[in-house]
Design an enzyme around this catalytic site. Sequence first.
Site, PDB file in Angstrom:
ATOM      1  N   SER A  46      31.011  27.351  39.575  1.00 31.84           N
ATOM      2  CA  SER A  46      30.822  28.737  39.159  1.00 31.84           C
ATOM      3  C   SER A  46      31.900  29.691  39.656  1.00 31.84           C
ATOM      4  O   SER A  46      33.069  29.526  39.338  1.00 31.84           O
ATOM      5  CB  SER A  46      29.436  29.184  39.602  1.00 31.84           C
ATOM      6  OG  SER A  46      29.121  30.400  39.030  1.00 31.84           O
ATOM      7  N   HIS A  47      31.509  30.654  40.506  1.00 32.45           N
ATOM      8  CA  HIS A  47      32.469  31.684  40.914  1.00 32.45           C
ATOM      9  C   HIS A  47      33.355  31.219  42.070  1.00 32.45           C
ATOM     10  O   HIS A  47      34.234  31.953  42.501  1.00 32.45           O
ATOM     11  CB  HIS A  47      31.718  32.954  41.320  1.00 32.45           C
ATOM     12  CG  HIS A  47      30.900  32.771  42.560  1.00 32.45           C
ATOM     13  ND1 HIS A  47      29.697  32.109  42.561  1.00 32.45           N
ATOM     14  CD2 HIS A  47      31.126  33.129  43.837  1.00 32.45           C
ATOM     15  CE1 HIS A  47      29.217  32.071  43.785  1.00 32.45           C
ATOM     16  NE2 HIS A  47      30.062  32.694  44.592  1.00 32.45           N
ATOM     17  N   ASP A  55      32.734  35.023  35.035  1.00 36.09           N
ATOM     18  CA  ASP A  55      33.158  34.146  36.131  1.00 36.09           C
ATOM     19  C   ASP A  55      33.543  32.742  35.659  1.00 36.09           C
ATOM     20  O   ASP A  55      33.653  32.487  34.462  1.00 36.09           O
ATOM     21  CB  ASP A  55      32.050  34.067  37.190  1.00 36.09           C
ATOM     22  CG  ASP A  55      30.846  33.277  36.712  1.00 36.09           C
ATOM     23  OD1 ASP A  55      30.593  33.250  35.496  1.00 36.09           O
ATOM     24  OD2 ASP A  55      30.146  32.670  37.551  1.00 36.09           O
ATOM     25  N   ASP A 113      32.108  29.840  35.249  1.00 39.09           N
ATOM     26  CA  ASP A 113      31.312  29.119  34.257  1.00 39.09           C
ATOM     27  C   ASP A 113      30.667  30.034  33.222  1.00 39.09           C
ATOM     28  O   ASP A 113      29.816  29.605  32.453  1.00 39.09           O
ATOM     29  CB  ASP A 113      30.238  28.265  34.955  1.00 39.09           C
ATOM     30  CG  ASP A 113      29.257  29.108  35.759  1.00 39.09           C
ATOM     31  OD1 ASP A 113      29.638  30.204  36.199  1.00 39.09           O
ATOM     32  OD2 ASP A 113      28.112  28.662  35.946  1.00 39.09           O
ATOM     33  N   ASP A 161      28.606  32.694  33.371  1.00 42.44           N
ATOM     34  CA  ASP A 161      27.251  33.246  33.418  1.00 42.44           C
ATOM     35  C   ASP A 161      27.178  34.612  34.103  1.00 42.44           C
ATOM     36  O   ASP A 161      26.135  35.264  34.057  1.00 42.44           O
ATOM     37  CB  ASP A 161      26.256  32.249  34.039  1.00 42.44           C
ATOM     38  CG  ASP A 161      26.641  31.793  35.430  1.00 42.44           C
ATOM     39  OD1 ASP A 161      27.687  32.247  35.946  1.00 42.44           O
ATOM     40  OD2 ASP A 161      25.896  30.972  36.011  1.00 42.44           O
ATOM     41  N   ARG A 162      28.265  35.045  34.731  1.00 43.68           N
ATOM     42  CA  ARG A 162      28.244  36.387  35.351  1.00 43.68           C
ATOM     43  C   ARG A 162      29.005  37.391  34.505  1.00 43.68           C
ATOM     44  O   ARG A 162      29.852  37.013  33.695  1.00 43.68           O
ATOM     45  CB  ARG A 162      28.919  36.341  36.726  1.00 43.68           C
ATOM     46  CG  ARG A 162      28.195  35.491  37.732  1.00 43.68           C
ATOM     47  CD  ARG A 162      28.813  35.691  39.096  1.00 43.68           C
ATOM     48  NE  ARG A 162      28.148  34.835  40.067  1.00 43.68           N
ATOM     49  CZ  ARG A 162      28.169  35.050  41.373  1.00 43.68           C
ATOM     50  NH1 ARG A 162      28.825  36.082  41.876  1.00 43.68           N
ATOM     51  NH2 ARG A 162      27.540  34.230  42.192  1.00 43.68           N
ATOM     52  N   LYS A 203      21.671  32.845  33.368  1.00 44.75           N
ATOM     53  CA  LYS A 203      22.290  34.144  33.174  1.00 44.75           C
ATOM     54  C   LYS A 203      23.459  33.963  32.224  1.00 44.75           C
ATOM     55  O   LYS A 203      23.952  32.851  32.050  1.00 44.75           O
ATOM     56  CB  LYS A 203      22.715  34.753  34.501  1.00 44.75           C
ATOM     57  CG  LYS A 203      23.601  33.901  35.392  1.00 44.75           C
ATOM     58  CD  LYS A 203      23.704  34.577  36.763  1.00 44.75           C
ATOM     59  CE  LYS A 203      24.763  33.938  37.645  1.00 44.75           C
ATOM     60  NZ  LYS A 203      24.236  32.830  38.465  1.00 44.75           N
TER      61      LYS A 203
HETATM   62  C1  VG1 Z   1      25.061  33.504  44.734  1.00 49.48           C
HETATM   63  C2  VG1 Z   1      24.390  34.787  44.280  1.00 49.48           C
HETATM   64  C3  VG1 Z   1      23.158  34.476  43.467  1.00 49.48           C
HETATM   65  C4  VG1 Z   1      23.536  33.558  42.294  1.00 49.48           C
HETATM   66  C5  VG1 Z   1      24.256  32.332  42.803  1.00 49.48           C
HETATM   67  C6  VG1 Z   1      24.768  31.466  41.682  1.00 49.48           C
HETATM   68  O1  VG1 Z   1      24.176  32.775  45.562  1.00 49.48           O
HETATM   69  O2  VG1 Z   1      24.057  35.583  45.384  1.00 49.48           O
HETATM   70  O3  VG1 Z   1      22.591  35.677  43.008  1.00 49.48           O
HETATM   71  O4  VG1 Z   1      22.388  33.169  41.590  1.00 49.48           O
HETATM   72  O5  VG1 Z   1      25.387  32.714  43.594  1.00 49.48           O
HETATM   73  O6  VG1 Z   1      25.612  32.158  40.837  1.00 49.48           O
HETATM   74  P1  VG1 Z   1      24.273  32.788  47.166  1.00 49.48           P
HETATM   75  O7  VG1 Z   1      23.233  31.843  47.628  1.00 49.48           O
HETATM   76  O8  VG1 Z   1      25.675  32.415  47.522  1.00 49.48           O
HETATM   77  O9  VG1 Z   1      23.998  34.203  47.581  1.00 49.48           O
HETATM   78  V1  VG1 Z   1      26.928  31.378  40.124  1.00 49.48           V
HETATM   79  O10 VG1 Z   1      27.492  32.361  38.882  1.00 49.48           O
HETATM   80  O11 VG1 Z   1      27.920  31.124  41.398  1.00 49.48           O
HETATM   81  O12 VG1 Z   1      26.201  29.970  39.544  1.00 49.48           O
HETATM   82 CO    CO Z   2      28.534  31.400  37.550  1.00 52.73          CO
END
Ligand code: VG1
Ligand code: CO
Length: 542
Positions: free
Chosen positions: A112-113, A276, A278, A280-281, A375
């Site tokens: 993801s991010h 981001d 993948d 979804d953000r 998302k």
């Molecule tokens: C983070 C965010 C959370 C989100 C998750 C996955 O998690 O705070 O809101 O759902 O990333 O997003 P954490 O546990 O690091 O706070 V993504 O777009 O990275 O799949």
């Molecule tokens: Co993501």
Amino acid sequence: MTVTISTTPYSDQKPGTSGLRKRVSVYQQPNYVENFIQSIFDSLEGFAGQILVIGGDGRYYNDVAIQKAIRIAAANGFGKVMVGQGGILSTPAASNIIRKYKAFGGLVLSASHNPGGPEGDFGIKYNVGNGGPAPEKITDAVYARSKVIDSYKTLETPDIDLGAVGTQTVGDMVVEVIDPVSDYAELMQSLFDFDAIRALFAGGFRMTFDAMSAVTGPYAHKILEDMLGAPKGTVINGEPSPSFNDGHPDPNLVYCKDMYDLLMTADGPDFGAASDGDGDRNLIIGKNRFVTPSDSLALLAANAHLAPGYSKGIAGIARSMPTSAAADRVAEKLGIEMHETPTGWKFFGNLLDAGRVTICGEESAGTGSNHVREKDGLWAVLLWLNILAVRKQGVDAIVREHWKIYGRNYYTRHDYEEVDAAIANALVDDLRGRLASLPGQVLGGMEVAYADDFTYHDPVDGSTSAKQGIRIGFVDGSRIVLRLSGTGTVGATLRLYLERYVPADGDHDLETQEALAPLIAIAEQLAGTKARTGRPTPSVIT
Ligand code: VG1
Ligand code: CO
């Protein structure tokens, strides 16, 4: 052709907030991918002959992991794998494919991010048949299995060609390589008024969309430029790159600073957005107005009925616990259900499936609806565009009107990344130990109304999730939230969330960090984050 290979377990394959994320070098260890995927399949029942969807964000190691995944799926008896061309599927697109083609589940290969490339991160996430991330019941079982696994099944076959759309077979299993964009684009067209958005662009509305060299590029080119007529060049960094062009595909004010600066200039575009790794953000910036993700959730919920897909209104709203309460006020006014869940999209699935909520969101730039079970970055951008097209107002005017009706929830998040895990854990434990004594105390002139470690009771399946983050609420509605990240891969990341409510007739023009300065000071007094981590300032402020 099926072979059973003996293996030894790894002790660290515990899925976090969203899948198993590790450094690429960790994933490159012998059988690391194989062990985890076999552990997933060993934790599932009834998939013989069924469809498995596989796709990823195109990051480094995707091409290697995807071949392993297809072989293991075939050897374990799946009937068919649907895989995006070139191994590409955004997370929301994968969710849509699972739902649309009634797949048993899917593997999303993404961190993801998190940054990518050989020195960066890789990740694997399993999604269930509703298209959403596996619930804790499954991820717990996968982790338990990974600790004792002693063999996995695979096939001895050459690599599968993922370059062209079409069907082939691997062992007894069919592999269908699909266009990653078309089903998703069709879904977006069914939800939004494309004619109105096309007219908006035709009327000279200017937008910039930063795909951050990640997975959304092909989706954004097709939908924004080809289908909606936005001028070529509207989408920037639109080619997926295995290292995200050496960038960090996290759409926030740190990594999208240039776009922010551009939107704050008089001759800049009307609207800026980004997504981001993948897809979804989402990041939303209007001319002279950054919209916090928490406000964006509230605004989208309040205006969703302006888009055809939501014209009958929404059933309810859900937000993750650290997300500001701005959406709560919208739910109250609409007289609909409001739910507060732990961090991570997996907790929204039951509420969406039960039809109790239509729109969900997180403060971390995630917003989505019942159209998929993830998302969805581009969905949020398109809903914003639909609203702008119908209301014929700019982002700033819409945001201000919203605050005049509902009041403003000033909101910020301070991240302390890659801090020593022992220090971070002790800091959280110490604060947790003092929570019971806080209610009634006056800190910095503000009285504590409640203090707890958030426990979620799922109203649909009755399951309980404890220790989901520390909440300290004040009598005036302000809040301090502290939790440890579940997506970082090195050390620990502390997230401090701060929120203060100013009513409809109050001052909505304060600078955010100034508005929250008293709470920031109280948080430091309580947790001693700066003092104990030795970090004078947060790594990221959003
Ligand atoms: C983070 C965010 C959370 C989100 C998750 C996955 O998690 O705070 O809101 O759902 O990333 O997003 P954490 O546990 O690091 O706070 V993504 O777009 O990275 O799949
Ligand atoms: Co993501």
